[in-house]
Design an enzyme around this catalytic site. Structure first.
Site, PDB file in Angstrom:
ATOM      1  N   SER A 116       0.836  -1.199   0.000  1.00  0.00           N
ATOM      2  CA  SER A 116       0.000   0.000   0.000  1.00  0.00           C
ATOM      3  C   SER A 116       0.875   1.254   0.000  1.00  0.00           C
ATOM      4  O   SER A 116       1.674   1.445  -0.899  1.00  0.00           O
ATOM      5  CB  SER A 116      -0.976  -0.044   1.179  1.00  0.00           C
ATOM      6  OG  SER A 116      -1.995   0.925   1.034  1.00  0.00           O
ATOM      7  N   ASP A 216     -10.570  -3.643  -4.824  1.00  0.00           N
ATOM      8  CA  ASP A 216      -9.719  -2.613  -4.239  1.00  0.00           C
ATOM      9  C   ASP A 216      -9.841  -1.342  -5.064  1.00  0.00           C
ATOM     10  O   ASP A 216      -9.537  -1.332  -6.262  1.00  0.00           O
ATOM     11  CB  ASP A 216      -8.267  -3.108  -4.224  1.00  0.00           C
ATOM     12  CG  ASP A 216      -7.298  -2.114  -3.623  1.00  0.00           C
ATOM     13  OD1 ASP A 216      -7.731  -1.031  -3.182  1.00  0.00           O
ATOM     14  OD2 ASP A 216      -6.085  -2.414  -3.597  1.00  0.00           O
ATOM     15  N   HIS A 246      -8.512  -4.619  -0.400  1.00  0.00           N
ATOM     16  CA  HIS A 246      -7.282  -3.877  -0.134  1.00  0.00           C
ATOM     17  C   HIS A 246      -6.767  -4.162   1.286  1.00  0.00           C
ATOM     18  O   HIS A 246      -7.524  -4.178   2.244  1.00  0.00           O
ATOM     19  CB  HIS A 246      -7.520  -2.371  -0.283  1.00  0.00           C
ATOM     20  CG  HIS A 246      -6.272  -1.566  -0.095  1.00  0.00           C
ATOM     21  ND1 HIS A 246      -5.356  -1.385  -1.100  1.00  0.00           N
ATOM     22  CD2 HIS A 246      -5.781  -0.916   0.995  1.00  0.00           C
ATOM     23  CE1 HIS A 246      -4.353  -0.657  -0.645  1.00  0.00           C
ATOM     24  NE2 HIS A 246      -4.588  -0.357   0.625  1.00  0.00           N
TER      25      HIS A 246
END
Length: 275
Positions: A116, A216, A246
């Site tokens: 991320s 996501d 996600h």
């Protein structure tokens, strides 16, 4: 080496330009097959070395015979903006590389990876190494990275799946833009290229494994990055983990385990897989 040495991780403080950088070193028994300097996510402003995305990932890979250096970079917030977290990641990478080489890991089996926002920091660190003329990792691993302040659209099917999520889990464009403002301390449109790697020149970027979550709102960012790498001839492996949202490396379970098996295989074999 005891099992506790592998599971718990060893704290390490490494001097950096903004003070010591906190690391945890997870060592397997025997000579490691490969090594990963690993950077957790958290929207640039959250996350730590205890979260599953850092600790559980590192434990799982160490249990699979890999050396992991987890990075506790400084989080963005009042008075702390880019390049501070990036500087911490570069400090960790340089230390982790030397540590891995000293532990008997081959140079082409030492990688830099992140999830991320950590994936952003990793990609940005690689771009900064390239710009400085320094050696870059032989390959990198990015898990559901955020690489654009304005996320490119995913495929229609992927976007439709995201729209079925609760509104606060969709990563709409205003939320992402605000996250980047907090990271760079201003308008991300004027930020350095390495702070928004998805829009940067990727010449010289090393082979990459990009892991995405199936549902996501940030997936379009990773997919666009993969396309750009492939278009310029960079070897890239792109895998979407089915049945995930996600941040799935922050939620241990069957999909977490499946992804970590993929990661361990990549770390051991990246030169061949990427070639």
């Amino acid at each position: 080496m005891t099992i506790e040495d592998t599971v718990l991780g060893h704290p390490q403080a490494v001097p950096g330009p903004h003070g010591d950088v906190d690391l945890r070193v997870y060592r397997p028994t025997g000579t490691p097959d490969a090594a990963l300097v690993w950077v957790h996510g958290g929207g640039f402003a959250a996350g730590d070395l205890d979260m599953p995305e850092s600790d559980a990932v590192a434990r799982a890979l160490a249990g699979a015979g890999l050396l992991v250096v987890a990075v506790g970079y400084r989080l963005a917030g009042p008075g702390t903006f880019y390049p501070v977290p990036s500087d911490d990641v570069l400090t960790a990478w340089r230390w982790g590389l030397e540590h891995a080489l000293g532990a008997g890991v081959a140079r082409d089996r030492v990688q830099l990876g992140g999830a991320s926002a950590g994936g952003n920091l990793v990609a940005g660190a690689v771009l900064r190494l390239l710009a400085a003329g320094e050696p870059v990792p032989a390959a990198v691993f990015l898990a559901y990275p955020t690489l654009h302040a304005v996320p490119p659209l995913a495929s229609p099917a992927a976007d439709a799946a995201v729209q079925r999520l609760p509104e606060d889990e969709r990563w709409p464009a205003p939320t992402v833009e605000a996250m980047y403002r907090g990271f760079v301390g201003g308008d991300p449109a004027t930020a350095p290229a390495a702070a928004v790697p998805g829009t940067a020149d990727l010449t010289g970027f090393p082979p990459a494994f990009v892991l995405t979550s199936e549902v996501d709102g940030l997936r379009g960012s990773a997919d666009d990055f993969v396309r750009r790498l492939a278009a310029q001839g960079t070897s890239v492996l792109s895998v979407c983990e089915p049945g995930t949202e996600h941040g799935h490396l922050n939620r241990p379970g069957p999909q977490f385990d499946a992804s970590l098996r993929r990661v361990a295989t990549w770390l051991r074999n990246a030169p061949e897989l990427a070639g």
